[in-house]
Scaffold this motif. Structure first.
Motif, PDB file in Angstrom:
ATOM      1  N   ASP A   1      -4.552  -2.549   3.073  1.00  0.00           N
ATOM      2  CA  ASP A   1      -4.924  -1.117   3.757  1.00  0.00           C
ATOM      3  C   ASP A   1      -3.634  -0.286   3.587  1.00  0.00           C
ATOM      4  O   ASP A   1      -3.781   0.938   3.725  1.00  0.00           O
ATOM      5  N   LEU A   2      -2.534  -0.877   4.039  1.00  0.00           N
ATOM      6  CA  LEU A   2      -1.434  -0.138   4.110  1.00  0.00           C
ATOM      7  C   LEU A   2      -1.063   0.635   2.445  1.00  0.00           C
ATOM      8  O   LEU A   2      -0.433   1.448   2.565  1.00  0.00           O
TER       9      LEU A   2
ATOM     10  N   SER B   1      -1.646   4.131   1.853  1.00  0.00           N
ATOM     11  CA  SER B   1      -0.815   5.266   2.291  1.00  0.00           C
ATOM     12  C   SER B   1       0.730   4.847   1.941  1.00  0.00           C
ATOM     13  O   SER B   1       1.561   5.903   1.906  1.00  0.00           O
ATOM     14  N   GLN B   2       0.718   3.862   1.142  1.00  0.00           N
ATOM     15  CA  GLN B   2       2.235   3.488   0.456  1.00  0.00           C
ATOM     16  C   GLN B   2       1.993   3.284  -0.859  1.00  0.00           C
ATOM     17  O   GLN B   2       2.570   2.280  -1.599  1.00  0.00           O
TER      18      GLN B   2
END
Length: 303
Positions: free
Chosen positions: A69-70, A73-74
């Motif tokens: 999930d992270l 955004s990364q």
């Protein structure tokens, strides 16, 4: 035989150390290991330098950006670690004649079929993590596919007694909550990192003995499960072996009732049969492997 293990503190890295053979095909294993602090995969120069300095016969890349999930955004960091770093490893190893063992994921598939995926099936990832892993595979194969210097092992739903994985998260949640709602419409195969580590060492042995096999390999434990099945098995087996004494209620829910930043495939089980038969390995059912891991947690007082 000089082996460089990248990612020594991850769950797979720890399992590779735990299952390390004394020798492989009659050659003593000289293992050098690096952690995230010692080797930053987002810095290409560091990735090249360690290979040119150590000159390994084998590089086992057990490090990756795995926060699904992270990763949404990364993106930049995810691609640096999962795609760019493996390409640097591949180029440096091509120069010195070393071999690369690299790990990938069932999340390279979109989950639209209902039969376990073969290595010949088309990839179509649904999220940034999966896309970065596909790009890593493609870059490695572009550099090394014409050689006998690479094996990419795709696996699924990796867990161990250590670290931030589904099993440890579920145990912690069960101790905190009386009721858990777990997704029941995503299906794959839970795979113990010990099983994967043992397979990795067997694969290296086969390479040393001259066995020809595909550059791209699937490996997981046997059987299939949903996240709900997996969680229920943790509760059931954990109670059975005396790891804990809990009566947590586990309820199945659909994916759309549990929103996540990244999409996941509905079905991503892998067909491991070809390579397992070539290496004469009999896969263990995931529930047997889970019992062994839960016993390890119990004996280590980890949780």
């Amino acid at each position: 035989m000089k082996v460089l293990l990248v990612g020594k503190n991850g769950q797979l890295g720890l399992s590779l150390i735990e299952t390390l053979p004394v020798d492989i095909a009659g050659k003593t294993v000289d293992l050098k290991m690096t952690s995230r602090e010692e080797l930053d995969l987002s810095i290409p120069n560091q990735c090249e330098k360690i290979i040119l300095e150590y000159q390994p016969d084998y590089l086992i890349n057990a490090a990756a950006y795995t926060a699904v999930d992270l990763a949404e955004s990364q993106e930049k960091l995810t691609y640096k670690i999962n795609a760019d770093a493996p390409a640097v490893f591949a180029k440096a190893l091509k120069k010195i004649g070393g071999k690369l063992i690299h790990f990938s994921t069932d999340y390279v598939f979109d989950g639209n079929q209902s039969l376990p995926y073969k290595t010949t099936d088309l990839v179509n990832p649904l999220n940034t993590y999966g896309l970065s892993k596909v790009q890593g595979e493609e870059k490695i194969l572009e550099i090394l596919s014409s050689t006998e210097q690479v094996k990419i092992i795709r696996t699924s739903w990796l867990y161990s007694a250590w670290g931030n994985n589904f099993v440890n998260k579920i145990i912690n949640l069960m101790k905190l909550k009386k009721t858990l709602k777990i997704v029941s419409d995503q299906v794959s195969t839970p795979t113990s990192s010990i099983s994967l580590a043992k397979f990795c060492w067997s694969l290296i042995k086969s390479m040393e003995e001259g066995l020809k096999s595909s550059n791209l390999i699937h490996f997981s434990d046997a059987g299939i499960a949903s996240w709900y099945d997996f969680a229920y098995a943790v509760l059931e087996i954990g109670n059975d072996i005396g790891l804990f004494n809990l009566n947590t209620k586990i309820l199945p829910i659909k994916s759309d009732a549990y929103e996540t930043l990244a999409l996941r495939p509905a079905f991503s089980a892998l067909d491991s049969s070809l390579m397992l038969s070539q290496l004469n390995i009999e896969p263990q059912h995931w529930r047997i492997c889970l019992r062994a891991v839960l016993n390890e947690i119990k004996n280590s007082n980890i949780s």
